[in-house]
Design a protein around this motif. Structure first.
Motif, PDB file in Angstrom:
ATOM      1  N   SER A 113      38.384  36.996  59.055  1.00 29.13           N
ATOM      2  CA  SER A 113      38.117  38.001  58.036  1.00 29.13           C
ATOM      3  C   SER A 113      39.413  38.530  57.444  1.00 29.13           C
ATOM      4  CB  SER A 113      37.323  39.173  58.628  1.00 29.13           C
ATOM      5  OG  SER A 113      36.062  38.762  59.102  1.00 29.13           O
ATOM      6  N   LEU A 114      39.307  39.044  56.231  1.00 30.95           N
ATOM      7  CA  LEU A 114      40.443  39.613  55.533  1.00 30.95           C
ATOM      8  C   LEU A 114      39.919  40.646  54.543  1.00 30.95           C
ATOM      9  CD1 LEU A 114      43.512  38.900  55.712  1.00 30.95           C
ATOM     10  CD2 LEU A 114      43.191  37.542  53.648  1.00 30.95           C
ATOM     11  N   ARG A 115      40.650  41.746  54.360  1.00 27.16           N
ATOM     12  CA  ARG A 115      40.273  42.750  53.375  1.00 27.16           C
ATOM     13  C   ARG A 115      41.377  42.892  52.336  1.00 27.16           C
ATOM     14  NH1 ARG A 115      39.145  49.271  53.862  1.00 27.16           N
ATOM     15  NH2 ARG A 115      41.436  49.249  54.064  1.00 27.16           N
ATOM     16  N   LEU A 116      41.035  42.639  51.086  1.00 26.63           N
ATOM     17  CA  LEU A 116      41.955  42.819  49.978  1.00 26.63           C
ATOM     18  C   LEU A 116      41.803  44.214  49.396  1.00 26.63           C
ATOM     19  CD1 LEU A 116      41.528  39.428  48.081  1.00 26.63           C
ATOM     20  CD2 LEU A 116      43.030  39.974  50.016  1.00 26.63           C
ATOM     21  N   SER A 117      42.913  44.781  48.929  1.00 27.53           N
ATOM     22  CA  SER A 117      42.909  46.100  48.319  1.00 27.53           C
ATOM     23  C   SER A 117      43.502  46.020  46.918  1.00 27.53           C
ATOM     24  CB  SER A 117      43.712  47.095  49.156  1.00 27.53           C
ATOM     25  OG  SER A 117      43.162  47.251  50.442  1.00 27.53           O
ATOM     26  N   CYS A 118      43.006  46.864  46.034  1.00 22.46           N
ATOM     27  CA  CYS A 118      43.515  46.976  44.673  1.00 22.46           C
ATOM     28  C   CYS A 118      43.746  48.447  44.380  1.00 22.46           C
ATOM     29  CB  CYS A 118      42.534  46.375  43.671  1.00 22.46           C
ATOM     30  SG  CYS A 118      43.017  46.557  41.937  1.00 22.46           S
ATOM     31  N   ALA A 119      45.007  48.818  44.175  1.00 23.05           N
ATOM     32  CA  ALA A 119      45.367  50.193  43.863  1.00 23.05           C
ATOM     33  C   ALA A 119      45.516  50.352  42.354  1.00 23.05           C
ATOM     34  CB  ALA A 119      46.665  50.575  44.565  1.00 23.05           C
ATOM     35  N   ALA A 120      44.826  51.337  41.790  1.00 20.72           N
ATOM     36  CA  ALA A 120      44.839  51.581  40.354  1.00 20.72           C
ATOM     37  C   ALA A 120      45.603  52.857  40.036  1.00 20.72           C
ATOM     38  CB  ALA A 120      43.423  51.675  39.807  1.00 20.72           C
ATOM     39  N   SER A 121      46.463  52.773  39.040  1.00 23.53           N
ATOM     40  CA  SER A 121      47.191  53.949  38.573  1.00 23.53           C
ATOM     41  C   SER A 121      46.462  54.573  37.389  1.00 23.53           C
ATOM     42  CB  SER A 121      48.615  53.575  38.181  1.00 23.53           C
ATOM     43  OG  SER A 121      48.620  52.702  37.052  1.00 23.53           O
ATOM     44  N   GLY A 122      46.853  55.788  37.030  1.00 21.53           N
ATOM     45  CA  GLY A 122      46.230  56.471  35.918  1.00 21.53           C
ATOM     46  C   GLY A 122      45.172  57.462  36.359  1.00 21.53           C
ATOM     47  N   ARG A 123      44.799  58.328  35.451  1.00 17.98           N
ATOM     48  CA  ARG A 123      43.842  59.383  35.754  1.00 17.98           C
ATOM     49  C   ARG A 123      42.460  59.138  35.165  1.00 17.98           C
ATOM     50  NH1 ARG A 123      47.850  64.140  33.887  1.00 17.98           N
ATOM     51  NH2 ARG A 123      48.442  62.445  32.477  1.00 17.98           N
ATOM     52  N   THR A 124      42.223  57.925  34.630  1.00 19.13           N
ATOM     53  CA  THR A 124      40.934  57.562  34.058  1.00 19.13           C
ATOM     54  C   THR A 124      40.307  56.386  34.790  1.00 19.13           C
ATOM     55  OG1 THR A 124      41.992  56.151  32.394  1.00 19.13           O
ATOM     56  CG2 THR A 124      41.545  58.435  31.785  1.00 19.13           C
ATOM     57  N   PHE A 125      40.598  56.249  36.075  1.00 21.57           N
ATOM     58  CA  PHE A 125      40.131  55.117  36.866  1.00 21.57           C
ATOM     59  C   PHE A 125      38.616  54.970  36.840  1.00 21.57           C
ATOM     60  CE2 PHE A 125      38.681  53.558  41.090  1.00 21.57           C
ATOM     61  CZ  PHE A 125      39.120  52.248  40.974  1.00 21.57           C
ATOM     62  N   ASN A 126      37.896  56.072  36.881  1.00 20.23           N
ATOM     63  CA  ASN A 126      36.441  56.016  36.932  1.00 20.23           C
ATOM     64  C   ASN A 126      35.800  55.567  35.629  1.00 20.23           C
ATOM     65  OD1 ASN A 126      36.573  56.840  39.580  1.00 20.23           O
ATOM     66  ND2 ASN A 126      36.031  58.965  39.151  1.00 20.23           N
ATOM     67  N   ASN A 127      36.582  55.401  34.566  1.00 21.74           N
ATOM     68  CA  ASN A 127      36.076  54.878  33.301  1.00 21.74           C
ATOM     69  C   ASN A 127      36.007  53.356  33.287  1.00 21.74           C
ATOM     70  OD1 ASN A 127      35.781  57.437  32.197  1.00 21.74           O
ATOM     71  ND2 ASN A 127      37.823  57.419  31.259  1.00 21.74           N
ATOM     72  N   TYR A 128      36.506  52.697  34.332  1.00 24.58           N
ATOM     73  CA  TYR A 128      36.599  51.247  34.371  1.00 24.58           C
ATOM     74  C   TYR A 128      35.658  50.648  35.399  1.00 24.58           C
ATOM     75  CZ  TYR A 128      40.933  52.053  31.804  1.00 24.58           C
ATOM     76  OH  TYR A 128      41.858  52.447  30.877  1.00 24.58           O
ATOM     77  N   ALA A 129      34.908  49.631  34.961  1.00 23.45           N
ATOM     78  CA  ALA A 129      34.241  48.754  35.905  1.00 23.45           C
ATOM     79  C   ALA A 129      35.271  47.755  36.426  1.00 23.45           C
ATOM     80  CB  ALA A 129      33.082  48.024  35.234  1.00 23.45           C
ATOM     81  N   MET A 130      35.104  47.293  37.661  1.00 27.66           N
ATOM     82  CA  MET A 130      36.120  46.486  38.321  1.00 27.66           C
ATOM     83  C   MET A 130      35.545  45.166  38.804  1.00 27.66           C
ATOM     84  SD  MET A 130      38.702  48.574  38.095  1.00 27.66           S
ATOM     85  CE  MET A 130      39.896  47.788  39.179  1.00 27.66           C
ATOM     86  N   ALA A 131      36.440  44.192  39.008  1.00 26.83           N
ATOM     87  CA  ALA A 131      36.019  42.883  39.484  1.00 26.83           C
ATOM     88  C   ALA A 131      37.143  42.193  40.236  1.00 26.83           C
ATOM     89  CB  ALA A 131      35.561  42.004  38.318  1.00 26.83           C
ATOM     90  N   TRP A 132      36.771  41.184  41.022  1.00 27.33           N
ATOM     91  CA  TRP A 132      37.709  40.267  41.661  1.00 27.33           C
ATOM     92  C   TRP A 132      37.458  38.858  41.145  1.00 27.33           C
ATOM     93  CZ3 TRP A 132      41.743  41.639  44.728  1.00 27.33           C
ATOM     94  CH2 TRP A 132      41.719  42.912  45.303  1.00 27.33           C
ATOM     95  N   PHE A 133      38.543  38.172  40.781  1.00 27.02           N
ATOM     96  CA  PHE A 133      38.516  36.767  40.404  1.00 27.02           C
ATOM     97  C   PHE A 133      39.462  36.003  41.316  1.00 27.02           C
ATOM     98  CE2 PHE A 133      36.719  38.673  36.733  1.00 27.02           C
ATOM     99  CZ  PHE A 133      36.062  37.689  35.991  1.00 27.02           C
ATOM    100  N   ARG A 134      39.340  34.679  41.338  1.00 29.70           N
ATOM    101  CA  ARG A 134      40.275  33.856  42.096  1.00 29.70           C
ATOM    102  C   ARG A 134      40.595  32.583  41.316  1.00 29.70           C
ATOM    103  NH1 ARG A 134      36.240  32.289  47.132  1.00 29.70           N
ATOM    104  NH2 ARG A 134      34.841  30.873  45.974  1.00 29.70           N
TER     105      ARG A 134
END
Length: 125
Positions: A17-38
């Motif tokens: 198992s492995l857990r990837l993390s994505c840290a987002a900067s800015g104060r409008t983070f909740n305005n964005y839908a997010m995804a993972w691609f490879r």
């Protein structure tokens, strides 16, 4: 505008198992839908998982269902991809992506406005 930085990639044995993390900067983070691609060499970037702005809705590519889980922490401005039962074919560079669009096809690369630098995941047998 938002900046994304992935972490948590590395070398793991098949079945692990492995857990990837994505840290987002800015104060409008909740305005964005997010995804993972490879992406692997000589192939197009592939959709893996997506999560809505509130975190109430998620979606996965067929190969990830039952093994991967996407989640987000709206307070800490973080998105995660928990990967279990890893297989050698999961080996790829994994990218975090964000979109400000309200209507889009979530599995298409062109739907997303912002991308991280990627983190390498290697699964050995």
């Amino acid at each position: 505008q938002v900046q994304l930085v992935e972490s948590g990639g590395g070398l793991v044995q098949a079945g692990g198992s492995l857990r990837l993390s994505c840290a987002a900067s800015g104060r409008t983070f909740n305005n964005y839908a997010m995804a993972w691609f490879r992406q692997v060499p000589a192939k197009e970037r592939e959709f893996v998982a997506a999560i809505s702005r509130s975190g109430n809705s998620t979606g996965y590519t067929d190969s990830a269902k039952g093994r991967f889980t996407i989640s987000r922490d709206t307070v800490k401005n973080m998105v995660y991809l928990q990967m279990n039962s890893l297989k050698p074919e999961d080996t790829a560079v994994y990218y975090c992506a964000a979109t400000s669009k309200l209507y889009y096809i979530r599995s298409l690369q062109r739907a997303y406005d912002y991308w991280g630098q990627g983190t390498q995941v290697t699964v050995s047998s």
